[in-house]
Motif scaffolding. Sequence first.
Motif, PDB file in Angstrom:
ATOM      1  N   SER A   1      -7.784 -37.099  36.035  1.00  0.00           N
ATOM      2  CA  SER A   1      -8.562 -35.987  36.584  1.00  0.00           C
ATOM      3  C   SER A   1      -8.355 -34.772  35.697  1.00  0.00           C
ATOM      4  O   SER A   1      -7.222 -34.326  35.513  1.00  0.00           O
ATOM      5  CB  SER A   1      -8.121 -35.681  38.017  1.00  0.00           C
ATOM      6  N   PRO A   2      -9.428 -34.240  35.123  1.00  0.00           N
ATOM      7  CA  PRO A   2      -9.277 -33.103  34.210  1.00  0.00           C
ATOM      8  C   PRO A   2      -8.948 -31.824  34.966  1.00  0.00           C
ATOM      9  O   PRO A   2      -8.959 -31.790  36.194  1.00  0.00           O
ATOM     10  CB  PRO A   2     -10.655 -33.004  33.552  1.00  0.00           C
ATOM     11  N   ARG A   3      -8.637 -30.768  34.200  1.00  0.00           N
ATOM     12  CA  ARG A   3      -8.451 -29.454  34.800  1.00  0.00           C
ATOM     13  C   ARG A   3      -9.735 -29.045  35.503  1.00  0.00           C
ATOM     14  O   ARG A   3     -10.829 -29.411  35.082  1.00  0.00           O
ATOM     15  CB  ARG A   3      -8.144 -28.411  33.733  1.00  0.00           C
ATOM     16  N   SER A   4      -9.575 -28.240  36.539  1.00  0.00           N
ATOM     17  CA  SER A   4     -10.742 -27.773  37.273  1.00  0.00           C
ATOM     18  C   SER A   4     -11.678 -27.023  36.326  1.00  0.00           C
ATOM     19  O   SER A   4     -11.262 -26.116  35.610  1.00  0.00           O
ATOM     20  CB  SER A   4     -10.275 -26.837  38.395  1.00  0.00           C
ATOM     21  N   GLY A   5     -12.931 -27.454  36.284  1.00  0.00           N
ATOM     22  CA  GLY A   5     -13.927 -26.791  35.458  1.00  0.00           C
ATOM     23  C   GLY A   5     -14.097 -27.384  34.066  1.00  0.00           C
ATOM     24  O   GLY A   5     -15.075 -27.082  33.381  1.00  0.00           O
ATOM     25  N   ASP A   6     -13.134 -28.218  33.621  1.00  0.00           N
ATOM     26  CA  ASP A   6     -13.266 -28.816  32.288  1.00  0.00           C
ATOM     27  C   ASP A   6     -14.272 -29.968  32.333  1.00  0.00           C
ATOM     28  O   ASP A   6     -14.222 -30.808  33.224  1.00  0.00           O
ATOM     29  CB  ASP A   6     -11.917 -29.328  31.794  1.00  0.00           C
TER      30      ASP A   6
END
Lengths: 114, 116
Positions: free
Chosen positions: A24-29
């Motif tokens: 799960s990527p960073r939020s917004g990436d």
Amino acid sequence: DSGVTQTPKHLITATGQRVTLRCSPRSGDLSVYWYQQSLDQGLQFLIQYYNGEERAKGNILERFSAQQFPDLHSELNLSSLELGDSALYFCASTPDRALGNEQFFGPGTRLTVL
Amino acid sequence: AQSVTQLDSHVSVSEGTPVLLRCNYSSSYSPSLFWYVQHPNKGLQLLLKYTSAATLVKGINGFEAEFKKSETSFHLTKPSAHMSDAAEYFCVVSPHPNTGGFKTIFGAGTRLFVKA
């Protein structure tokens, strides 16, 4: 804490099996990158996805595949596993698709193939 | 072709002495250059980056690196080593965000040992 999460942390399986690693990527990436780190090959770039589409391909074997879902999480599928696939698998994320930006790395999944 | 070479696989220093980790690169395009650190059983963390602004780049934890185009080098330094600096360090060459052209390449890594 980079904000990138990976599951599972450890995975032990047998040759010939198939596994799925999740990131799960960073939020917004929007971009996700997958890397393999082994003692003999070092850190190798496997593949990049941007907003659900494949963006760049590195040294990824045909037995491996990846995808990025609408919620932007990504999965790396490894099949017909061999002993040599034992490694640390990292994912990283960046806000956009440019390849020259700082990448934020997850803690990795350690895969052991017996 | 693009490449990155970390000249030392292992470096050992005493606590309180300077650190020098060497990196040479080759790139047909104007590159972005990074140093990442990896502590045992952890992911990689960015130390610093160069993207064609100032040639002397300051990073976290007292590290800095100087981009020398004429020598195609991007060596990492720190004036005084701390025990917590013991880790593996990766030099990375990547296309500049505005130009693209190739994929990110990681060096083989330099393991830094710090003696008490």
